[in-house]
Design an enzyme around this catalytic site. Structure first.
Site, PDB file in Angstrom:
ATOM      1  N   TYR A 119       0.783  -1.238   0.000  1.00  0.00           N
ATOM      2  CA  TYR A 119       0.000   0.000   0.000  1.00  0.00           C
ATOM      3  C   TYR A 119       0.814   1.287   0.000  1.00  0.00           C
ATOM      4  O   TYR A 119       0.258   2.364  -0.191  1.00  0.00           O
ATOM      5  CB  TYR A 119      -0.989  -0.021   1.171  1.00  0.00           C
ATOM      6  N   PHE A 407     -10.781  -3.957  11.031  1.00  0.00           N
ATOM      7  CA  PHE A 407     -11.993  -3.807  10.240  1.00  0.00           C
ATOM      8  C   PHE A 407     -11.777  -4.396   8.852  1.00  0.00           C
ATOM      9  O   PHE A 407     -12.495  -4.137   7.934  1.00  0.00           O
ATOM     10  CB  PHE A 407     -12.394  -2.316  10.156  1.00  0.00           C
TER      11      PHE A 407
END
Length: 407
Positions: A119, A407
């Site tokens: 990322y 999450f």
């Protein structure tokens, strides 16, 4: 690529599970994520009738330095089918997501990375760490503060409505006190209680203890116990899920309870703040098996709005030269002026004081990674003498930023 439709969720989620190894999750976990899915913020990439890419963006409010809750897109469930790698699928989904997040007026995007190498090229920087510990409670003792004995501890059913509500009330009071914490929107209160039997690996069902003062809940701990015996006797493990408290006495009372559970000799915790206070209560920190791991990655989607949303420990007046090839609307010079009361950040043609990429800006944003340390690694360049020290001190946080759950 298109927005996910409810009737396609099972197929979409099945492809996500397959991309992460193909081991089915429990029905309870699958149902929880289905209920939390915000379909207008989730996308899939399709090759004909086959789903080959998945990605989502939860709508969060994350605490930033100064205590303000700021809109942040929680990037999640990103996968590409093994048959469709190296075709630009991931890049296309990242492009679509960041364009969408900008259009929604959300200045930040955050994620937890299955593989950190992925990322950085999209502008995400590692901003928080999680502390892990394996504490030998047979040899480590706690020194607790005054008032600890005034706390009443009560075992309670974790999923009882009143117990869950009391714990969530404590959690909600803690959220503004630490950067990186997320306000839990309706539905998210069930995540800490997720406890499928298939995931216990020999441990007990989830247990809960409440800390009370004069009948009011001022803290809680949720944990399980994994029994174990050898020829010398019991040596079970307390596996701490989460713990929050509103004051030092309640906090210490909960940790002392965990240390003293019968038939156990170890407390394990997998995600605590880097500066968690129990480290100052123990008699022997070397017998606590400490380790650190990267946790939350932050990306400034709108540099100006993001830097204006937080406060600064000391006055800052600095011009950043920001590099952001993936989101070119952020590129260029920004003047940040701020202090403990607020900040402004606007475009400028003034000479730059510091040069960095949006990735480094994300790492430093919550105050857990210093601009000075990034500069020492050659990731930030000082163009005006003294600007680095000024900005690095201003960006710092009194407490370590921390993401309490994934999450």
């Amino acid at each position: 690529m298109r927005v996910l439709r409810p009737e396609k969720w099972d197929e979409w989620y099945g492809k996500l599970v397959l991309a992460f190894g193909g081991v089915d999750e429990s029905p309870e976990e699958r149902a929880l994520w289905n209920g939390l899915t915000e379909f207008d913020r989730f996308i899939g990439t399709w090759d004909g009738d086959e789903c080959v890419g998945t990605a989502g963006a939860f709508s969060f409010r994350m605490t930033v330095p100064g205590g303000t809750p700021v809109k942040a897109a929680g990037i999640t469930m990103v996968s590409v089918a093994a048959t469709h790698r190296r075709r630009g699928v991931l890049t296309s989904m990242m492009r679509r997501q960041l364009d969408d997040i900008r259009s929604w007026g959300e200045p930040l995007a955050v994620l937890t990375a299955s593989e950190p190498v992925i990322y950085g090229r999209f502008g995400y920087g590692a901003a928080t760490q999680q502390l892990r510990a394996e504490i030998d409670t047979s040899r480590v003792r706690l020194s607790v503060p005054a008032g600890t004995d005034d706390i009443r501890l009560r075992l309670a059913e974790p999923d009882a409505d009143a117990v869950r509500d009391a714990c969530e009330a404590v959690y909600a009071q803690r959220v503004p006190t630490r950067p990186g914490m997320m306000a839990r929107l309706p539905g998210w209160e069930h995540l800490p209680l997720l406890d499928p039997e298939s995931d216990r690996k020999g441990a007990s069902p989830l247990q809960c203890v409440l800390a009370e003062r004069e009948g009011e809940v001022v803290g809680y701990a949720r944990y399980s116990i994994k029994p174990e015996w050898d020829a010398a006797g019991p040596k079970g493990t307390v596996e701490l899920r989460d713990l929050e408290a509103l004051d030092p006495a309640a906090y210490a009372a909960l940790w002392r309870f965990l240390f003293d559970i019968d038939l156990t000799s170890t407390v394990k915790t997998y995600n605590r703040p880097a500066d968690d206070a129990w480290q100052h209560l123990v008699s022997d920190i070397r017998r606590c098996g400490l380790s650190m791991r990267d946790s939350l990655y932050v990306r400034t989607v709108d540099v100006g709005a993001a830097l204006e949303a937080r406060t600064y420990q000391t006055p800052v007046d600095v011009v950043f030269e920001v590099e952001d090839a993936f989101c070119p609307w952020n590129e260029g010079r920004w003047r940040l002026s701020g202090d403990t009361k607020g900040a402004s950040c606007e475009r400028t043609t003034d000479s730059a004081d510091l040069a960095l990429s949006v990735r480094e800006l994300g790492s430093a944003y919550l105050g857990g990674v210093s601009l000075a340390s990034l500069a020492a690694a050659g990731r930030v360049r000082e163009l005006r003498q003294g600007a680095l020290a000024e900005a690095s001190l201003g960006f710092s946080s009194d407490v370590a930023p921390w993401l309490p759950h994934g999450f």
